[in-house]
Scaffold this motif. Structure first.
Motif, PDB file in Angstrom:
ATOM      1  N   GLY A 261      47.395  43.069  55.594  1.00  0.00           N
ATOM      2  CA  GLY A 261      46.398  42.873  56.639  1.00  0.00           C
ATOM      3  C   GLY A 261      45.173  43.744  56.536  1.00  0.00           C
ATOM      4  N   THR A 262      45.039  44.496  55.448  1.00  0.00           N
ATOM      5  CA  THR A 262      43.924  45.440  55.326  1.00  0.00           C
ATOM      6  C   THR A 262      42.820  44.943  54.399  1.00  0.00           C
ATOM      7  OG1 THR A 262      44.964  46.622  53.486  1.00  0.00           O
ATOM      8  CG2 THR A 262      45.505  47.349  55.721  1.00  0.00           C
ATOM      9  N   TYR A 275      38.989  38.878  57.660  1.00  0.00           N
ATOM     10  CA  TYR A 275      38.037  39.736  58.358  1.00  0.00           C
ATOM     11  C   TYR A 275      37.871  39.285  59.810  1.00  0.00           C
ATOM     12  CZ  TYR A 275      33.755  42.215  59.572  1.00  0.00           C
ATOM     13  OH  TYR A 275      32.831  43.007  60.199  1.00  0.00           O
ATOM     14  N   TYR A 277      40.148  37.855  61.573  1.00  0.00           N
ATOM     15  CA  TYR A 277      41.382  38.296  62.232  1.00  0.00           C
ATOM     16  C   TYR A 277      41.300  39.781  62.594  1.00  0.00           C
ATOM     17  CZ  TYR A 277      46.262  39.745  62.685  1.00  0.00           C
ATOM     18  OH  TYR A 277      47.433  40.305  63.129  1.00  0.00           O
ATOM     19  N   GLN A 278      40.793  40.595  61.688  1.00  0.00           N
ATOM     20  CA  GLN A 278      40.684  42.026  61.963  1.00  0.00           C
ATOM     21  C   GLN A 278      39.783  42.304  63.170  1.00  0.00           C
ATOM     22  OE1 GLN A 278      39.323  43.829  58.326  1.00  0.00           O
ATOM     23  NE2 GLN A 278      41.354  43.821  57.365  1.00  0.00           N
ATOM     24  N   ARG A 279      38.641  41.615  63.194  1.00  0.00           N
ATOM     25  CA  ARG A 279      37.720  41.855  64.311  1.00  0.00           C
ATOM     26  C   ARG A 279      38.298  41.354  65.632  1.00  0.00           C
ATOM     27  NH1 ARG A 279      32.889  44.089  63.025  1.00  0.00           N
ATOM     28  NH2 ARG A 279      33.301  44.896  65.121  1.00  0.00           N
ATOM     29  N   PHE A 281      41.791  40.708  66.441  1.00  0.00           N
ATOM     30  CA  PHE A 281      43.085  41.197  66.899  1.00  0.00           C
ATOM     31  C   PHE A 281      43.386  42.643  66.505  1.00  0.00           C
ATOM     32  CE2 PHE A 281      43.486  36.559  66.450  1.00  0.00           C
ATOM     33  CZ  PHE A 281      43.779  36.243  67.760  1.00  0.00           C
ATOM     34  N   THR A 282      42.517  43.250  65.718  1.00  0.00           N
ATOM     35  CA  THR A 282      42.651  44.686  65.428  1.00  0.00           C
ATOM     36  C   THR A 282      41.618  45.482  66.211  1.00  0.00           C
ATOM     37  OG1 THR A 282      43.486  44.223  63.202  1.00  0.00           O
ATOM     38  CG2 THR A 282      42.687  46.437  63.626  1.00  0.00           C
ATOM     39  N   ASP A 283      40.355  44.993  66.157  1.00  0.00           N
ATOM     40  CA  ASP A 283      39.279  45.670  66.890  1.00  0.00           C
ATOM     41  C   ASP A 283      39.081  45.118  68.295  1.00  0.00           C
ATOM     42  OD1 ASP A 283      38.879  47.027  64.520  1.00  0.00           O
ATOM     43  OD2 ASP A 283      37.325  45.642  63.816  1.00  0.00           O
TER      44      ASP A 283
END
Length: 322
Positions: A261-262, A275, A277-279, A281-283
């Motif tokens: 996921g990185t 990317y 997804y990161q913005r 559900f991570t950010d």
């Protein structure tokens, strides 16, 4: 009590009778139209519920700052301005995705066409071959296969085990951005089953008279392939190209699993969907992720239009000479 309430809300026999009477009074053409809409109503409901409405919500959220926990704040075009002016990861993820699309899509189509031509030959096991070759396409996007792929190319995986057995140095695929992306491309090529079946159906529709006439004229197999097979298959090649290009832009699961996921190493596997997804559900930048999604929609739309514009130069129609 609940059963009685549901029964009271359900249509009565009298109401159903009125509905049937209204239906019978309609002209036959109208009856056919109503029947048709009833049959396709599950698709229509699903299309609006799971595509149109979410798209509308996504467009609305793209103009807001929303973190899933607090009330959305309207920010106008700020999300889009930030993406284009102050987001290096946007450029990097788009670059990685374009590399992936440019390399993975042609490779998958070449492998699919080659395998389709091999199993197009008459054989008692041709049906079994089709099933076996199609299985990777069914499983290729799953989490289990992505984990298997990561272990296969891992530092102590099967590939390095074979290299060690023959006295060669190991290759650390997931420590180099280029090699890590290559593993994703190879996985995409391994998922050639759906394109293979479409090519196979096209090959079976090519009249054998074309090849017989070419043999009489002295054309070899290679010349027959480039002068008959490829031109006749260009509409199918074009269809597969459009479909696989769109799907390549949407790739997510393999990149997520392989990089945990990185997008590592050094964002070498940070494809656009990952990317987003990161913005989101991570950010917890759901509005920002929605803006990214609409930018991707525009990019894919423009590339599709470009491919359609170029098709008139290389896609042969049925009424054209091969």
């Amino acid at each position: 009590m609940k059963i009685m309430e549901l029964q009271s809300k359900s249509p009565t026999a009298k109401e159903l009778g009125k509905l049937k009477s209204w239906f019978n009074r309609l002209p036959e053409s109208k009856q056919n139209m109503v029947t048709g809409y009833l049959f396709i109503s599950p698709f229509i409901i699903g299309f609006f519920a799971f595509i149109i409405v979410p798209m509308g919500i996504s467009l609305f959220m793209s103009f807001h700052d929303y973190d899933l926990l607090t009330e959305a704040q309207f920010v106008g075009w700020n999300n889009f301005k930030t993406i284009f002016t102050n987001d290096p990861k946007f450029v990097q993820s788009l670059t990685v995705t374009l590399k992936y699309v440019v390399l993975a899509v042609p490779l998958r189509l070449i492998v699919a066409l080659a395998v389709a031509m091999l199993i197009n030959r008459p054989s008692k096991l041709s049906g079994a071959y089709r099933v076996l070759f199609y299985i990777p396409s069914i499983l290729g996007g799953s989490v289990a296969v992505s984990i298997m792929w990561r272990n296969l190319f891992g530092d102590s995986g099967l590939i390095n085990g074979v290299l060690a057995a023959i006295g060669l140095d190991p290759i650390y695929f997931f420590k180099s951005p280029g090699l890590a992306l290559m593993t994703l491309i190879l996985l995409a090529a391994w998922q050639f089953g759906s394109s293979m079946l479409i090519f196979l159906s096209g090959l079976k529709n090519i009249p054998k008279d074309y090849y017989e006439a070419a043999e009489i004229d002295g054309a070899g197999k290679i010349r027959q392939f480039f002068n008959i097979t490829v031109p006749v298959l260009t509409p199918i090649i074009f269809f597969n190209l459009i479909y696989q290009t769109i799907m390549a832009f949407l790739t997510f699961t393999p990149a997520f699993i392989i990089s945990n996921g990185t997008g590592s190493p050094r964002n070498g596997t940070l494809v656009y969907s990952l990317y987003m997804y990161q913005r989101a559900f991570t950010d917890f930048k759901m509005g920002y992720a929605s803006a990214l999604a609409w930018i991707l929609l525009v990019i894919v739309g423009l590339i599709t239009i470009l491919l359609f514009a170029t098709s008139k130069f290389w896609v042969f129609k049925e009424n054209e000479e091969v």
